[in-house]
Design an enzyme around this catalytic site. Structure first.
Site, PDB file in Angstrom:
ATOM      1  N   ASN A 133       1.013  -1.589  -0.166  1.00  0.00           N
ATOM      2  CA  ASN A 133      -0.198   0.450   0.252  1.00  0.00           C
ATOM      3  C   ASN A 133       0.715   1.149   0.094  1.00  0.00           C
ATOM      4  OD1 ASN A 133      -1.810  -2.028   0.144  1.00  0.00           O
ATOM      5  ND2 ASN A 133      -2.542  -1.395   2.645  1.00  0.00           N
ATOM      6  N   PHE A 134       1.991   1.654   0.418  1.00  0.00           N
ATOM      7  CA  PHE A 134       3.157   2.236   0.273  1.00  0.00           C
ATOM      8  C   PHE A 134       4.115   2.304  -0.518  1.00  0.00           C
ATOM      9  CE2 PHE A 134       1.370   0.790   4.759  1.00  0.00           C
ATOM     10  CZ  PHE A 134       0.213   1.256   5.170  1.00  0.00           C
ATOM     11  N   LYS A 139       6.836  -0.017  -3.552  1.00  0.00           N
ATOM     12  CA  LYS A 139       7.492  -1.805  -4.364  1.00  0.00           C
ATOM     13  C   LYS A 139       7.899  -1.301  -4.141  1.00  0.00           C
ATOM     14  CE  LYS A 139       6.921   0.341  -8.878  1.00  0.00           C
ATOM     15  NZ  LYS A 139       6.294   0.672 -10.713  1.00  0.00           N
ATOM     16  N   VAL A 140       9.010  -2.620  -4.119  1.00  0.00           N
ATOM     17  CA  VAL A 140      10.096  -3.215  -4.444  1.00  0.00           C
ATOM     18  C   VAL A 140      10.856  -3.806  -5.050  1.00  0.00           C
ATOM     19  CG1 VAL A 140      12.344  -4.515  -3.018  1.00  0.00           C
ATOM     20  CG2 VAL A 140      10.180  -3.247  -1.275  1.00  0.00           C
ATOM     21  N   ASP A 180       3.706  -5.079  11.935  1.00  0.00           N
ATOM     22  CA  ASP A 180       3.327  -5.129  11.136  1.00  0.00           C
ATOM     23  C   ASP A 180       3.957  -6.344  10.864  1.00  0.00           C
ATOM     24  OD1 ASP A 180       1.819  -5.377   8.672  1.00  0.00           O
ATOM     25  OD2 ASP A 180       3.342  -4.086   7.422  1.00  0.00           O
TER      26      ASP A 180
END
Length: 988
Positions: A674-675, A677-678, A789
């Site tokens: 949601n925050f 990408k890797v 998380d």
């Protein structure tokens, strides 16, 4: 507050009254010949006997509380045995209450309880206040139709119907009040047990959407108007179904109170479902009974029964498997890594509990108000979007973070945010009720009012300092309220927070002079204006303000003009005052001044390239770059100048202090959340591979995640400080004009979510991973960091078989022992109950998430399931996790200790923190120093053929094109200043 002796005396009187009613009813049965009367009297006798049974149980409980009754030795032993078993683990209370729910409040076949009586009193009181307001409104409307006979007749019928509903509700309240004993048996966890049992109306009017299917079968013990008449036949009746007071269906007329009719209708954001029984009359139909059920309770009950159905179809139980062999337990203690019976998964001999949605229809006898029962069947299909995970097993879920609410108004220190209330509230300014509509609430002291009343707020916020507190315009009226405790038996609201005062509360107060009511914790927030209405206060203050307003000085040569201006000058209105209240951007100016000042700054000229690297000089405290990330040579720079050119650098700046986007070649997408990408990238200097997390600056500023970004970077620094073996390390961070980048070590084995979807973990493997995660959490907590998380998606598997925890985006710093926070964030399936209840929580939420993680690794599915986030949240707050009967006792004990809803009783919540979890028998024989030094040989190592091999990563991500999407927004200089100092390098 009613004392214990008074409560006992009151209970005895109520028992005597019920016994007198039984004697009178039996005498009437012997003397009457009317079969309808006999049937009604026999029903009353049964009800009175049930009431006596309940009252005697309450008397016994009160006697035990007071210690006035001496029990026999056998009773003492049995009571002590039960008490000891209850104290041994607080999960037992949850297990005993697993089959209880809020729907039991309406089930006529369930026994009476103090929770049911008090909650129904509150529920009916609130409904009565609504009906009384409706009757008052109809009476006003009737005066408007005095000359139109037809319309007046319709209004008269509605008025009579409304008054009859009021009478029915008053009779119901009287019936429950006759059973209510105004004394609360005060135990430290009485409210917690009530909440855990499910017998509360949490989220009473939370709207839901979907398809509701209702089958009305029959009625019994209904009280017709022919009850006192001489003829023996009953009048015909019919049922009308309402959703939020809007009629949706109507049954046929029946002479025998039997229908067996089915109605199917769609509901959209429905809050309440009603069934009203009408009796057919010549002039107009009369309501004789009704039932009002919040729609949320219907959906929750069907979800709960679906879980019970799953239990009956499998060998899973919500309790410890007492039959588990001691050999398994001994084996786990001797060698946790190579224990016997731990090489295979627990679910080998026990099927996984099904997770598919099970539509269940069930007949239930529900209580009508004021008397009677109705047999109905209910089915509800929630309107949901695409499922978040497969029908069986586990799936990926993104983390969520609640955005800060906009401050829409400020008044005498209050910071008002707009809230949607799903229950009847009372404005603390004008004292008018408002329901199912938005209002304003102070985020500091919970003061509630209408938006139109915000300028009339006089009481200062408790968060305001004494020097800033208002003196109420110089109004010298200081008469404090005389608050005294009282039992709230009627419809009462708090004069400060506006919420309905629950019944049987020990901390409800009422002013004996002016009669206002409030919670105990709100009493000190109410200003000292006893006996004066808020309208009068506001009028007096307005006049004082006008009288104190300085006059405008007159110029000698403009005397006439000034006089005319004073004649036509209007006083400052409240509307103008409200319009000048600060907006959200102005309210957050102090926190994000460089960002919000964009309004007064011209944007930078737009560059033709997609991304340009910024020449950000590391701070003096930034370590020198490592050799592995040495800056590219001139040949390398010249070969890449056609791809993405960097902004020309000043000759004075040393190139070795920079790393740019041009230094990397993106090869694949490894993950997406949601925050951000890797992506997998190759460093052109040494041809090594790194995982780069990419975040957009625009999204960071828009979502107010700047502090989270700084925290994430600092957590990386904490992880790098000791090169923790089970934490992902950072090698560099840099930025361009539109994005920020974290250059992290590349873990070739993928995450555990991919591996558990391919093969169920054995107990041996789950214990190994869990122990390493425990050491990582221990390191975080020792450094005052709450992770928040933890999930399979964020645990990476190294080529050597060990794990690394990644993604520090939701970490919270300064969370040492005793510190708390209240941010609503996390992944839905892993969020602790205290987060969902929006309470203050500590780092103990990580141990709840650790329990969910261990459950998933051991059993291959989540302990709390649902069709959407709301169902998952309801399951976390009310359901008990299920365990296979062949599950080792030490594993069940660990999970039950971690999945304890009370954070104070949760395993790992004490000052020992992780050491308490590490000392559990499930990890008894692990040598933690050897594990930290990676001396254990993992039982599984991922198969890796080449660094570019992406078989261990989710194809959903790797199939995407590894490119950066264009960003058209150009940030201002002030916005770019927010990211100053982000670029840095790690040390060797």
């Amino acid at each position: 507050m009613v004392q214990l002796d008074d409560a006992l005396q009151d209970a005895y009187k109520k028992v005597e009254r019920e016994e007198s009613l039984i004697l009178g009813a039996k005498a009437m049965v012997a003397s009457t010949k009317n079969p309808e009367v006999k049937r009604r009297l026999e029903s009353n006798i049964a009800v009175s006997e049930n009431n006596i049974k309940y009252l005697r149980e309450r008397i016994d409980a009160l006697k035990v509380e007071s210690g006035s009754e001496r029990e026999s030795q056998s009773d003492k032993d049995s009571s002590k045995k039960y008490s000891d078993s209850a104290k041994s683990t607080n999960s037992d209370d949850h297990l005993l209450s697993y089959n209880r729910s809020a729907f039991d409040l309406f089930n006529s076949e369930k026994p009476l309880s103090p929770e049911k009586i008090s909650t129904m009193l509150q529920h009916l009181q609130m409904r009565l206040s609504i009906e009384q307001q409706c009757v008052s409104g109809i009476e006003k409307i009737m005066s408007l139709y005095s000359k139109e006979q037809k319309d007046k007749t319709d209004v008269i019928i509605k008025l009579k119907e409304g008054k009859q509903k009021v009478n029915l509700l008053k009779r119901s309240l009287k019936r429950y009040n006759e059973l209510h004993i105004p004394f609360d048996i005060s135990t430290p966890s009485s409210e917690e047990k009530q909440q855990a049992s499910g017998l509360n109306f949490r989220g009473l009017a939370k709207p839901i959407s979907g398809t509701l299917k209702v089958t009305i079968h029959s009625l019994r013990n209904i009280e017709h108007t022919s009850f006192l008449q001489t003829h023996s036949f009953t009048m015909p009746s019919y049922a009308v179904l309402y959703v939020d007071d809007a009629q949706v269906a109507k049954s046929r007329i029946s002479q025998t109170d039997t229908w067996d009719e089915t109605f199917i209708f769609d509901v959209h954001r429905a809050k309440e479902f009603q069934i009203i029984i009408y009796e057919k009359k010549k002039d107009f139909d009369i309501p004789i009974a009704l039932i009002l059920i919040p729609t949320t309770i219907i959906a929750e009950e069907l979800r709960r029964k679906r879980n019970i159905q799953e239990m009956s179809e499998t060998s899973w139980k919500p309790s410890i498997a007492e039959s588990a062999s001691r050999s398994d337990e001994k084996g786990s203690k001797s060698d946790p890594i190579n224990a016997p019976n731990s090489s295979s998964s627990i679910s080998t001999n026990s099927p996984l509990a099904p997770t598919a949605y099970y539509k269940l229809l069930s007949k239930s006898w529900l209580s009508l108000e004021p008397v009677g029962q109705i047999c109905i069947s209910l089915s509800f299909s929630k309107r949901t979007t695409k499922r978040q995970f497969p029908e069986t097993g586990l799936g990926r879920q993104g983390a969520i973070r609640q955005k800060k609410e906009d401050v829409v108004a400020s008044q005498v220190g209050h910071q008002f945010v707009q809230r949607q209330f799903y229950q009847i509230m009372r404005c603390a300014v004008c004292a008018e009720l408002f329901s199912y509509s938005p209002g304003l609430q102070c985020e500091n002291c919970s003061f509630v009012c209408h938006k139109k009343c915000v300028t009339k707020v006089l009481a200062s916020c408790i968060a305001q300092s004494n020097s800033e507190k208002s003196d109420f315009g110089g109004l010298r009226y200081r008469i404090p309220h005389r608050f005294e405790p009282f039992n709230s038996l009627g419809a009462q609201w708090c004069a400060h927070c506006g919420f309905f005062l629950p019944l049987r509360r020990k901390d409800c107060f009422k002013c004996v002079e002016c009669g206002i009511t409030c919670h105990g914790q709100c009493a000190h927030l109410i200003p000292d204006y006893c006996g004066m209405s808020n309208d009068l206060k506001h009028q007096l203050l307005t006049e004082l303000e006008v009288s104190k307003r300085p006059k405008k000085p007159e110029l000698p040569n403009q005397e006439n003009k000034t006089t005319n201006e004073k004649v036509y000058r209007k006083p400052l209105s409240s509307q103008n005052t409200f319009d000048t209240l600060p907006t959200i951007s102005q309210g957050l100016l102090a926190a994000t001044q460089p960002v919000t000042s964009v309004l007064n700054t011209s944007p930078l000229p737009k560059t033709p390239e997609k991304d340009r690297s910024l020449n950000v000089t590391p701070s003096s405290s930034t370590p020198t770059p490592a050799s592995v990330l040495a800056p590219p040579s001139s040949a390398s720079l010249s070969s890449s100048k056609d791809a993405n050119r960097s902004v020309p650098e000043s000759p004075r700046r040393e190139k070795k202090n920079r790393v740019t986007l041009d230094d990397f070649t993106f090869l694949a997408v490894l993950g997406k959340g949601n925050f951000g990408k890797v992506m997998l990238a190759e460093y052109k200097v040494n041809k090594k591979f790194y995982a780069i997390k990419v975040l957009k600056k625009e999204a960071i500023l828009k979502n107010e995640e700047l502090e989270s970004l700084k925290t994430e970077k600092h957590v990386f620094e904490v992880a790098n400080k000791e090169k923790h073996p089970f934490l992902l390390n950072l090698f560099a961070s840099f930025q361009t004009s539109t994005r920020v980048y974290f250059v992290m070590e590349y873990i070739l084995g993928g995450d555990l979510m991919v591996h558990i979807q391919r093969q169920q973990f054995s107990v041996k493997r789950a214990r190994f991973y869990g122990a390493e995660v425990c050491l990582a959490l221990k390191y975080f907590h020792e450094n005052g960091i709450a992770y928040r998380d933890l999930k399979l998606d964020n645990i990476l598997l190294c080529p050597d078989g060990h794990i690394r925890i990644a993604d520090y985006g939701l970490c919270k710093e300064n969370m040492l022992l005793g510190n708390t926070t209240s941010t609503f964030c996390g992944t839905p399936e892993f969020m602790a109950p205290e987060i969902l209840l929006e309470q203050q929580y500590s780092k103990d939420v990580d141990w709840w998430a650790f329990g969910v993680l261990m459950y998933q690794m051991l059993l291959g599915q989540s302990p709390f399931k649902g069709e959407d986030e709301e169902e998952i949240f309801d399951a976390i707050l009310s359901d008990e996790p299920l365990f296979p009967i062949n599950m080792p006792a030490d594993a069940v004990s660990l999970l039950r200790g971690l999945l304890t809803r009370d954070p104070n009783q949760r395993l790992g919540s004490g000052p020992k923190d992780a050491n308490e979890v590490m000392a559990h028998p499930f990890f008894a024989s692990i040598v933690w120093d050897d594990l930290y030094n990676k001396l254990y040989e993992p039982s599984y190592k991922p198969l890796i053929n080449d660094p570019r091999d992406l078989n261990n990563f989710d194809e959903e991500f790797t199939s995407a094109c590894p490119t950066l999407t264009p960003v058209n927004t150009v940030l201002t200089r002030q916005q770019q200043e927010c990211f100053r100092g982000f670029s840095s390098f790690a040390t060797e």
